[in-house]
Each structure stands twice: as structure tokens, then as C-alpha cells.
Design an enzyme around this catalytic site. Sequence first.
Site, short mmCIF file in Angstrom:
data_model
loop_
_atom_site.label_atom_id
_atom_site.label_comp_id
_atom_site.label_asym_id
_atom_site.label_seq_id
_atom_site.Cartn_x
_atom_site.Cartn_y
_atom_site.Cartn_z
N LYS A 141 25.07 51.54 51.95
CA LYS A 141 25.11 50.72 52.83
C LYS A 141 25.89 49.47 52.38
CE LYS A 141 21.55 53.41 55.44
NZ LYS A 141 21.47 54.11 54.79
C1 LIG Z 1 21.07 55.65 55.24
C2 LIG Z 1 21.52 56.54 54.06
C3 LIG Z 1 21.79 57.49 54.31
C4 LIG Z 1 21.51 57.78 56.32
O1 LIG Z 1 23.13 56.69 56.62
P1 LIG Z 1 23.55 57.03 58.17
O2 LIG Z 1 24.95 56.55 57.90
O3 LIG Z 1 22.10 56.60 59.08
O4 LIG Z 1 23.38 58.42 58.07
C5 LIG Z 1 22.13 58.82 54.05
N1 LIG Z 1 21.54 58.42 52.68
C6 LIG Z 1 21.66 57.44 52.14
C7 LIG Z 1 20.50 57.07 50.21
C8 LIG Z 1 20.81 56.32 52.85
O5 LIG Z 1 20.34 55.09 52.00
#
Ligand SMILES: *Cc1c(COP(=O)(O)O)cnc(C)c1O
Length: 432
Positions: free
Chosen positions: A107
Site C-alpha cells: 500500500k
Molecule cells: C490491503 C492488503 C491486501 C488486500 O489488498 P486489496 O487491494 O484490498 O485487495 C492484501 N495483503 C495485504 C498485506 C494488505 O495490506
Amino acid sequence: MLYHSTHNPSFRVDLKEAILRSLPPDNGLYMPDRLPVLDADFWKIWRFLSFQEIGFAVAEAFFGEDVPAPALREIVEGTLAFDAPLVTLGPGDHILELFHGPTLAFKDFGARFMARLMAWLTRGDDRTLTVLVATSGDTGGAVASAFHHVPGTRVVILYPKGKVSGLQEKQLTALGGNITALEIDGTFDDCQALVKSAFLDRDLAEKLNLTSANSINLARLVPQSFYYIHAARQLPEGVAPVFVVPSGNFGNLTAGLLAMKLGLPVDHFVAATNRNDVVPEFLRSGIYQPRPSVATLSNAMDVGAPSNFVRMQALFGGSWEDMKSKISGAWFTDDQTRAAIREVKSLFDYEIDPHGAIGWLAARSWRAAHPCASTITLETAHPAKFPDVMEAELGQGAVPIPERLAVLADREKVAIPLGIDKAVFRDWLLSH
Ligand SMILES: *Cc1c(COP(=O)(O)O)cnc(C)c1O
């Protein structure tokens, strides 16, 4: 470029409105009016470009009409201040490490790009921008880190009490300054519903100059497509990857679809989830049935009503047949996740986090059915973010905590407890 609502293609806004307001008033999601395609010149040289050059080409395809090239280049270079290495475990078994950013999760890519693009879009404005974000674990930390000390902004993070790991919580609650954390007595879906209610309240949204940082914001999706292209070019020429995406709100997978629309050759996508298997179930049966999320070890994927599902549908023109010809689903239990963490360690001496472990299981079953496939599993977080699970499976000290995370452990948690009442939440926002 204009952006339209998934609910109403004739409702169109410009880039600033789509990014800063995040959600159209009709409760749909914004999509670019025209899906950009990278031209043949790009696909002649893409294998020889740097990660930053790929990022710039993609960003320009989406935002080049609205943001001048030098500014966009700076935004991309500021975002991509760290790499996304591709690690090969075995034949056809690749892991894309997306955790080399400041908060150790993928993210960081989206959050850093969004913070920089928002700062550019609001240059010269004199009102404070309030960034409102619901998090199931990692989003909040990435957003807080990306906006910390950005002048003219404040961030309000909502997270579900007791449902994020201790270190994740510190990433949300220990920064101070322009970052405030609300500890919500409810689930992630409750947090998401509160955020949505604030945006649907046009009066409130206007008064507080509200903006969102969830994966519903387009500024987070686009930079996530950079690393799909960056990863694919590291496979031998002519090999189109199967991308396996551990998913919750499906922003990451949607970004992969955008990369494919840009012209990236992709063999297939696998949507990997934990027991919150709403999308795998849809791909299997054609029936989309959102439901309350259940808590699992891979908590960042505990989503029962994935917000980007409508975008996925839009990208396939609403056709279930078309979607399932390109995306397959797979889901796994906590016990399977634990076993996979041990197995990956013993087979490859590699520490995989609970989210990546679900991806790796899905990739393995895909390769079992398609022996020639080259899978790229997105490793979405650093295993050190989940010390309880990792230590239970691999023993104490198996995963040393990187310095940038370790410093937070000693800081004090500062969070404001709040319930799930929308009116109370509204009052809190107005009085702070
Ligand atoms: C947010 C997150 C996900 C899921 O990602 P999306 O884009 O919401 O599908 C998977 N793994 C981790 C570690 C995350 O932080």
C-alpha cells in the site's frame, strides 16, 4: 481526461474532483472515461526501461493531459523510492516482493503516489484537506506515513478495535502531528461504512474539505499497475505471467486489470482470498453475495463486501463469462495458511507472510493444473508485520523486525475510542 461514475456513465468530473472527492454522489466509483493503452513504441522497449520509467509512462497515459510531465515525473520518482524485486522460489514459481517501502506493505506505492498527486492538485489552495481512511490493517499505516508532515493536510484513520496486529496499530497511532487514529468498536466493514457515510453527507464533506484514501481512490490504483509491468518484463521474453493476487478490497487486482488494458500480456489472474471468499464464489457460481467479514490470520484481506468489485465488473462490461475467462478464484483456511508458511520455509528457506502464503497456495494449485504456467505471486506485506503467526510457525526470532518498524514499537499508542454510530462520528469530525 474525464472520469465517470460506475453507476452513471454520463456523470463526468475532472481529475481534481475525482481524486479529491474520491466518490461520486451516486455512490458508484470513478472510472477513467477512456482506458489508456500504451503504444507500440513503449512495448518495443519496455523490457529495457527502469521501474521509474515504466511508472512514468503509465502515469502519463492516465494523467498526462492534466499534470505536466515534469511534475508527474517528480511524483513518480518520489513514489518509487524503493524497488519491487522478483524472487524465484522454483520453476515457474515467482514472488513479487512489494514490501520494501516505509510501512512494509504494497500500500506504500498507492499511498505515496496519492499524497504527492493530491499535494500537486491542491497547490495554492488555502484550506486544510482532511484525508479520511478506513483500514483493516495496512492501509492506514501506509497513508499515515505518506501524508505525515505534508503541509495543508490532516489524516483521520478509522480502524477496528482488536482486529489489527500490535505493530500495525503502532503504525496508525504513534505518529502524532497531523495524523489522528480512531479506534472503532466494530469491524472493518463498520469503519468503511462510517467513512462512506461522511462522504455521502455532501454538506459535511464540503465543510471539512474531505478526501478519501481508501483503495476506492483512483490515485491509489494507477501506481499499483506499475509493478505488474515491472515484474512481467523480468520473465523470459514471450512468457506471459499468471498473476496471483492475495485480495481483500480488490484494489490490487483491479490495478492488474488496468495494466492488462494498457497492453501488458497477461495469461491469467488468480484472485486468492481467505475464508472471505465472496469473489471466488462469484467467479465459480456467477452469484455475487456480499456478507459480513470473518476474522482470519490474513487480516488485511478480511473484507466481506469488496469495494472494487464494481470496477472489476465495469472492466469486463458486466459479463461474468468474460471475467471468469481471465480471473479464477481460490480461497484457503487459516490452517492451510499456517501450513504454507512452514512449507515455504522448509522447501525454499523463505519467510512468507500470511497474505503471501495464501497467494502461494493458490499459485501452486494453478501450476498443478497448468504445468507450463509461470506464476507471479504478489507478496503484499513483510512477514515481520505478523510476528505472532510467524513465531508460532517458524519459532522465535525467525523473522527479524526491520529497523524502520522496530522504532515504532517503543512509541506510545494514541487513539480515540469511538462506536459505530454515524451521528456520533459526524459530531466528532465537526468538533475536531
Ligand atoms: C490491503 C492488503 C491486501 C488486500 O489488498 P486489496 O487491494 O484490498 O485487495 C492484501 N495483503 C495485504 C498485506 C494488505 O495490506
